[in-house]
Design a protein around this motif. Structure first.
Motif, mmCIF file in Angstrom:
data_model
loop_
_atom_site.group_PDB
_atom_site.id
_atom_site.type_symbol
_atom_site.label_atom_id
_atom_site.label_comp_id
_atom_site.label_asym_id
_atom_site.label_seq_id
_atom_site.Cartn_x
_atom_site.Cartn_y
_atom_site.Cartn_z
ATOM 1 N N TYR A 46 -6.619 -4.090 -3.093
ATOM 2 C CA TYR A 46 -7.197 -5.353 -2.624
ATOM 3 C C TYR A 46 -6.167 -6.465 -2.620
ATOM 4 O O TYR A 46 -6.084 -7.249 -1.684
ATOM 5 C CB TYR A 46 -8.367 -5.703 -3.542
ATOM 6 N N LYS A 47 -5.367 -6.555 -3.684
ATOM 7 C CA LYS A 47 -4.418 -7.651 -3.773
ATOM 8 C C LYS A 47 -2.978 -7.178 -3.652
ATOM 9 O O LYS A 47 -2.049 -7.941 -3.895
ATOM 10 C CB LYS A 47 -4.620 -8.374 -5.109
ATOM 11 N N LEU A 48 -2.793 -5.922 -3.295
ATOM 12 C CA LEU A 48 -1.451 -5.344 -3.150
ATOM 13 C C LEU A 48 -0.585 -5.646 -4.371
ATOM 14 O O LEU A 48 0.555 -6.059 -4.241
ATOM 15 C CB LEU A 48 -0.765 -5.848 -1.878
ATOM 16 N N GLU A 49 -1.154 -5.459 -5.560
ATOM 17 C CA GLU A 49 -0.345 -5.571 -6.768
ATOM 18 C C GLU A 49 0.129 -4.167 -7.143
ATOM 19 O O GLU A 49 -0.303 -3.183 -6.551
ATOM 20 C CB GLU A 49 -1.175 -6.232 -7.880
ATOM 21 N N ASN A 64 -6.665 -1.039 1.364
ATOM 22 C CA ASN A 64 -6.715 -2.471 1.664
ATOM 23 C C ASN A 64 -7.560 -2.717 2.909
ATOM 24 O O ASN A 64 -8.382 -3.631 2.948
ATOM 25 C CB ASN A 64 -5.295 -3.009 1.877
ATOM 26 N N ILE B 46 1.196 -15.893 -3.130
ATOM 27 C CA ILE B 46 1.376 -14.439 -3.113
ATOM 28 C C ILE B 46 0.076 -13.723 -2.797
ATOM 29 O O ILE B 46 0.086 -12.555 -2.454
ATOM 30 C CB ILE B 46 1.946 -13.890 -4.444
ATOM 31 N N LEU B 47 -1.053 -14.418 -2.933
ATOM 32 C CA LEU B 47 -2.342 -13.801 -2.624
ATOM 33 C C LEU B 47 -2.960 -14.400 -1.362
ATOM 34 O O LEU B 47 -4.167 -14.333 -1.165
ATOM 35 C CB LEU B 47 -3.293 -13.954 -3.818
ATOM 36 N N ARG B 51 -0.365 -12.631 3.534
ATOM 37 C CA ARG B 51 0.418 -11.628 2.815
ATOM 38 C C ARG B 51 -0.390 -10.435 2.337
ATOM 39 O O ARG B 51 0.169 -9.361 2.161
ATOM 40 C CB ARG B 51 1.147 -12.288 1.637
ATOM 41 N N ILE B 52 -1.681 -10.610 2.062
ATOM 42 C CA ILE B 52 -2.424 -9.436 1.575
ATOM 43 C C ILE B 52 -3.556 -9.000 2.510
ATOM 44 O O ILE B 52 -4.293 -8.080 2.186
ATOM 45 C CB ILE B 52 -2.957 -9.616 0.133
ATOM 46 N N PRO B 56 -0.637 -6.163 5.523
ATOM 47 C CA PRO B 56 -0.883 -4.728 5.329
ATOM 48 C C PRO B 56 -1.588 -4.073 6.511
ATOM 49 O O PRO B 56 -1.347 -2.899 6.803
ATOM 50 C CB PRO B 56 -1.756 -4.670 4.075
ATOM 51 N N ILE B 57 -2.447 -4.845 7.204
ATOM 52 C CA ILE B 57 -3.146 -4.243 8.352
ATOM 53 C C ILE B 57 -2.139 -3.921 9.457
ATOM 54 O O ILE B 57 -2.205 -2.857 10.083
ATOM 55 C CB ILE B 57 -4.266 -5.187 8.852
#
Lengths: 1025, 76
Positions: A46-49, A64, B46-47, B51-52, B56-57
């Motif tokens: 979800y948060k790419l951690e 994701n 960063i969130l 970026r998230i 990623p898509i």
């Protein structure tokens, strides 16, 4: 029947199977996060951690996407679980097509499917195999939670199915595209889980059998050899090789040319791309195909770029911080975990070898490759020395008992070890690693499973059983007729009377009887089965006392066995044909008969795989966080998986209690973790440690010795020269602040150079080594009884009696105690083993699922309770995961956490009764009964407090029922353990002891409250008999 | 653009589609980069959605696009 028609029917039925599997899995999926690593994976999606090594970047990207369909953050976990469910359903569909492909070859060869009964047999047997896998224990477990195993099984099934597609088309000019696609998927699968690579041997065999005109023994061996070279080449050559080259480029660019971090990596990737494009342009034929395959594997692997980029952002969860190519390599190699030797290495009894160096004996060591660590300060990679491997004296081939930490566990399992000799070594391999940690799981899936309690060899925990009492009695060495109700009613008890196993064995025989084609097929299936099963056993080299059951690792092997279960239908049909009831009738009857096997499996496994309505992981994680007050930005120390990951999940995904800082002490020995603790995260400020990088960096202050004998000497020195010593070692030598400052970290700020030298001399003098004072860097704790100054004049005593050393995590806790100005409360999870940090024990006060660490202390052995806070938490702040619904499945881990709550409730009830507050004690009892009813979480010893409270408040009828229930369960257990064979008794001694205690305490409560009638009614008839 | 690259550069369609896939992945990685948290501040960027969510898509789209690029039978 036309081939076209067959393809059409096959496709339709396959999708139908998908629909059924998807329905089953979506109905039973967990609606929120699950225990163990699932929370971590959901955060990483979800948060790419960054989750634990070796990471799963392609899983992150896919999950994701699924998380985007969540309507609000509380639905994210559900969506990621749904992804697992759908991928598992797709995997079942691929199994269907795999079986139908193999069956078609066996029934119709390379020709067309002409007859209706053939079509029926092919589709029917594929359905039997697919449904058997769908309802099997281990596969279903991974299908309904957010782990990588469902995804990994899907990719394994996919590449295996693709090679069969290739086999269909092998003669057409563009059949190579299947090979290319497989290469690409293998590359991508490294970004999910390495398990996928294990099906390479089976795939190479498919290729060999299709391409060769005459198969020979030697040819098969050569093909297998090639497949192992391929497997090893990717795993140990291609991937580490590329990373090594990238590392050199990075060193060149950063350390030599002074460019920013990762510029060398980018340059390397550009150069590599240019080379590849040039190669593809110049090469033709096989050369181009090979280069294309290698390129596609690397392209798939490139998804690790996501890990590098996201770790560079320093997110709150950033395990091992793989933000440069060297750290990434350590992350991929999983260097955080101990590795186990495979071919040759030390046994668990081996001691490091010593060699003479001048006057000393030093441990012999081998130097490995240079370790580089990124240093933000200098903007360079620092050479922090070589990777050190110690040389051990006792080595052997194929060492299976290798971990010195598990010495006692090995000896207990083996009943004493002499050597270990090669015979003992092999005995252990067969009896534990192969049998207990693989074959037992295999039999769970296809014969039957005793219950869901994790086992370490005990009679009552997680064995395989058949469901036929006579056989099980012999297997387990007990009387199955006297099985206690708790075991009989355990939802994890699933019995299939070995029918799936028999059907699978029939499938193997039938397949092998089908000529060369059948034998080749069975060899392919065998290698899929072997590589995803026994080969993993060989590789993992597991020690006893695993934290949980590991059957999920072998789902691939159980998948392969289900192929044979499907083919078993062919065997059954061929038997029925002999009855001469007509072709079609015997086929139809055979299929229906065989379908009963998976249906029976499903009836058994449904209740312990249906996770719908269960919110325990979310709520219990939240309860930990809620146990801490909302003000003061509390710090929570934790230790294990299940008291850490659910807390992270609540914070990172659902955004709850982001003011609290969760600090896992088992990570706190690692520099990357302390780096993160020194950064603010969400709403929680950094830990007020005041440490410099050097204080905690790799290899520094990992452990500091405790030297109690220095106490008197230091005191004597203080008496001689009070002024000087106060200046250089602090006002009071045993104040923890001074110990950390002067004895552990050797701080020099605010001290003259002369004083620093003097301090070094005094410390050497105290240690009796004043001759070499100039060269010594003494770091120790000069006492075992220290204190922390709280407010002026108020001391918090700390006793290190019985401890040898303080670990980095202890230093972290002590530094926080020293620095804390009582604004940030410190907490410890109750699930932690407090004996590892005994100095905190007298300072703990129970407030919920957490202990608060307070300056005051108690001499009592019993921990103190903050009754008001505990009451408020249990009655108002906690939620109980939907267990109150009564039909939710609480598996072993959930029950364990629920018992954790019940024990706190019992403590609260006892404390309230002691205060004479009967009303509130009864309120807690009612809350307990309502939130965790005994049909979901059966009462254990904690319920005795409930019993006492019920009698105390004169709820006689209710109390009598409870007492009768506790007694009859105790009698059930004790009556059964009596029937155990003598040699199996010892393993169950603890269970027996527990129930004996419960029985005795129940009886003494009954005596106390004068329930003579009940006693005389129960005792003579049950016990005296 | 597809046709231009295919006809003028005379490159096989596999490579054209692969090129676009690579562009998507790179674009995704670039969008994923940015400020980082440090010892003084927690960087909420960063969130961020860029970026998230978006990044990623795009990456995933790139990786998935490569599958048809490989499987395309093309015209002989």
């Amino acid at each position: 029947m036309q081939q076209v028609r067959f393809k059409f029917v096959d496709r339709i039925v396959g999708w139908l199977v998908f629909a059924i599997a998807a329905t089953v899995y979506c109905l039973t999926v967990e609606p929120t996060a699950s225990l163990w690593d699932c929370s971590e994976f959901i955060i990483s999606a979800y948060k790419l951690e960054i989750g634990h090594p070796p990471g799963a970047p392609f899983f992150m990207l896919t999950a994701n996407l699924f998380s985007q369909f969540a309507s609000d953050p509380s639905q994210v976990a559900y969506m990621v679980n749904i992804m697992s469910a759908l991928l598992s359903a797709a995997c079942i569909m691929l199994l269907f097509w795999t079986v139908s492909h193999l069956m078609r070859r066996l029934v119709c060869g390379y020709g067309r499917v002409e007859r209706v009964q053939d079509l029926l047999l092919i589709e029917g047997s594929a359905m039997v195999g697919a449904f058997a896998c769908m309802f099997s224990d281990s596969f279903w477990y991974s299908a309904v939670e957010a782990e990588v195993y469902a995804y990994s099984s899907f990719l394994t099934a996919l590449v295996f199915w693709l090679i069969l597609k290739w086999e269909d088309e092998a003669d057409s000019p563009d059949s190579n595209r299947w090979i290319l696609l497989i290469s690409y998927l293998i590359g991508l699968s490294i970004g999910v889980h390495l398990l996928n690579l294990l099906c390479i041997p089976a795939m190479v065999l498919v290729y060999y059998f299709r391409k060769t005109k005459k198969t020979t023994m030697w040819g098969v061996c050569k093909a297998l050899l090639v497949s192992f070279i391929l497997l090893g080449g990717i795993l140990y050559g291609l991937i580490p090789g590329v990373l090594w080259l990238a590392g050199r480029a990075e060193l060149l660019a950063v350390n030599l040319l002074g460019l920013p971090f990762n510029s060398g990596l980018v340059g390397f990737i550009l150069l590599l791309s240019i080379l590849i494009v040039w190669g593809l342009w110049r090469l033709r034929g096989t050369g181009r195909l090979v280069l294309s395959c290698v390129t596609l594997i690397l392209v798939g692997f490139s998804c690790y770029g996501v890990i590098l980029v996201r770790s560079s952002a320093n997110p709150p969860m950033d395990e091992n911080s793989p933000e440069d190519v060297f750290a990434l390599k350590r992350y991929l190699n999983r260097e955080q975990y101990e590795d186990s030797p495979l071919f040759y290495g030390p046994t668990y009894k081996a001691k490091p070898e010593y060699e003479r160096k001048g006057d000393f004996m030093v441990a012999k060591r081998k130097e490995g490759e240079t370790v580089y660590r990124k240093s933000e300060k200098t903007g360079r990679y620092m050479d922090v020395g070589k990777k050190i491997e110690y040389v051990y004296d006792q080595n052997m081939l194929f060492p299976r008992m290798h971990s010195s930490r598990h010495a006692r566990a090995y000896e207990q399992w083996m009943g004493g070890v002499k050597g270990p000799t090669m015979k003992e070594n092999i005995d252990f391999f067969v009896s534990y690693q192969l049998y207990y940690m693989y074959i037992r799981y295999f039999l769970w899936n296809f014969v039957g499973r005793q219950n869901d309690i994790p086992g370490n060899g005990e009679t009552e925990h997680g064995n395989w059983i058949t469901g036929i009492d006579v056989i099980d009695g012999l297997l387990l060495g007990c009387d199955m007729n006297k099985l206690p109700a708790d075991l009989k009613e355990n939802k994890g008890r699933n019995v299939y009377y070995a029918l799936p196993l028999l059907l699978g064995l029939l499938g193997i025989f039938w397949q092998r009887k089908k000529g060369e084609l059948g034998r080749n097929q069975s060899l392919i299936t065998f290698w899929l089965f072997f590589m995803t099963g026994v080969a993993i056993v060989l590789y993992l080299n597991q020690t006893p006392l695993q934290a949980r059951e590991r059957d999920y690792s072998y789902a691939g092997s159980f998948y392969a066995f289900c192929i044979w279960i499907g083919l078993g239908t062919g065997a059954v049909v061929s038997v029925l044909r002999r009855l001469k009831v007509g072709e079609r009738t015997s086929v139809a009857a055979g299929i229906l008969l065989c379908l009963l096997v998976p249906i029976q499996m499903g009836c058994q496994t449904w209740d312990d795989h249906d996770r719908s309505g269960r919110y325990t992981c979310r709520d219990f994680g939240q309860n930990y966080l809620e146990s801490a007050p909302k003000e003061g930005k509390p710090i929570i120390f934790c230790n294990g998986d299940n008291d850490t990951f659910p807390l992270w999940y609540m914070q990172e995904v659902e955004g709850k209690r982001t003011d609290a800082r969760v600090c896992n002490l088992s990570y706190a020995s690692a520099d990357w973790y302390i780096d993160q603790m020194l950064r603010p995260a969400n709403d929680s400020p950094a830990l007020p440690l005041g440490w410099d990088t050097e204080d905690y960096s790799y290899g520094n202050n990992d452990a500091v010795r405790i030297e109690p004998e220095l106490y008197d000497r230091v005191l004597a020195l203080y008496r001689q020269e009070p002024h000087t010593l106060k200046r250089i070692l602090g006002e009071n030598p045993f104040d923890m602040a001074n110990i950390l400052r002067h004895w552990v970290f050797n701080r020099t700020d605010g001290m003259s150079e002369e004083d620093v030298r003097l301090r070094q001399y005094v410390k050497a003098l105290a240690c009796g080594r004043e001759d070499e004072w100039e060269t010594l860097d003494i770091r120790c704790v000069p006492t075992d009884t220290a204190f922390v100054m709280q407010k002026p004049g108020e001391k918090m005593p700390l006793s290190f009696v019985g401890m040898d050393m303080l670990l980095k995590s202890d230093l972290l806790i002590l530094q926080l105690l020293v620095n804390d100005d009582e604004t940030r409360p410190l907490y410890l999870t109750t699930s932690m083993n407090i004996d590892e940090r005994p100095y905190l024990k007298p300072h703990l006060v129970l407030e919920g699922l957490l202990f608060r660490i307070v300056p005051s202390y108690t001499k009592e052995t019993e921990t103190r309770v903050n009754v008001e806070r505990l009451y408020e938490n249990i009655m108002e702040n906690f939620s109980y995961g939907g267990l109150s619904a009564g039909n939710v499945y609480a598996d072993y881990d959930v029950r364990k956490m629920a018992y954790g709550h019940q024990h706190k409730m019992a403590t609260l009830i006892d404390s309230l009764l002691e205060q004479g507050d009967n009303e509130r004690a009864m309120a807690v009892v009612r809350k307990w009964q309502q939130e965790m009813p005994p049909q979901v979480v059966p009462y254990d010893a904690a319920a005795l407090s409930m019993l006492r409270c019920l009698y105390h408040t004169e709820h006689y009828t209710e109390a009598d029922t409870l007492a009768r229930d506790m007694l009859s369960r105790s009698f059930g257990w004790l009556g059964w353990t009596e029937t155990l064979r003598a040699e199996r008794r010892r393993g169950s001694a603890f269970t027996e002891y527990q129930w004996r205690c419960i029985m005795e305490k129940t009886i003494s409560i009954l005596y106390n409250y004068d329930r003579k009638e009940l006693l005389s009614a129960v005792l003579p008839e049950k016990v005296l008999k | 653009m597809f046709m231009i690259m295919k006809n003028i550069l005379k490159i096989h369609i596999h490579y054209v589609v692969s090129f676009f896939a690579a562009v998507l992945v790179l674009l995704g990685l670039l969008l994923m980069m940015g400020e980082a948290s440090n010892n003084e501040v927690f960087c909420s960027d960063i969130l961020s959605a860029r970026r998230i969510v978006l990044a990623p898509i795009l990456c995933l789209a790139g990786y998935l696009l490569l599958i048809p690029a490989i499987m395309w039978r093309g015209s002989k």
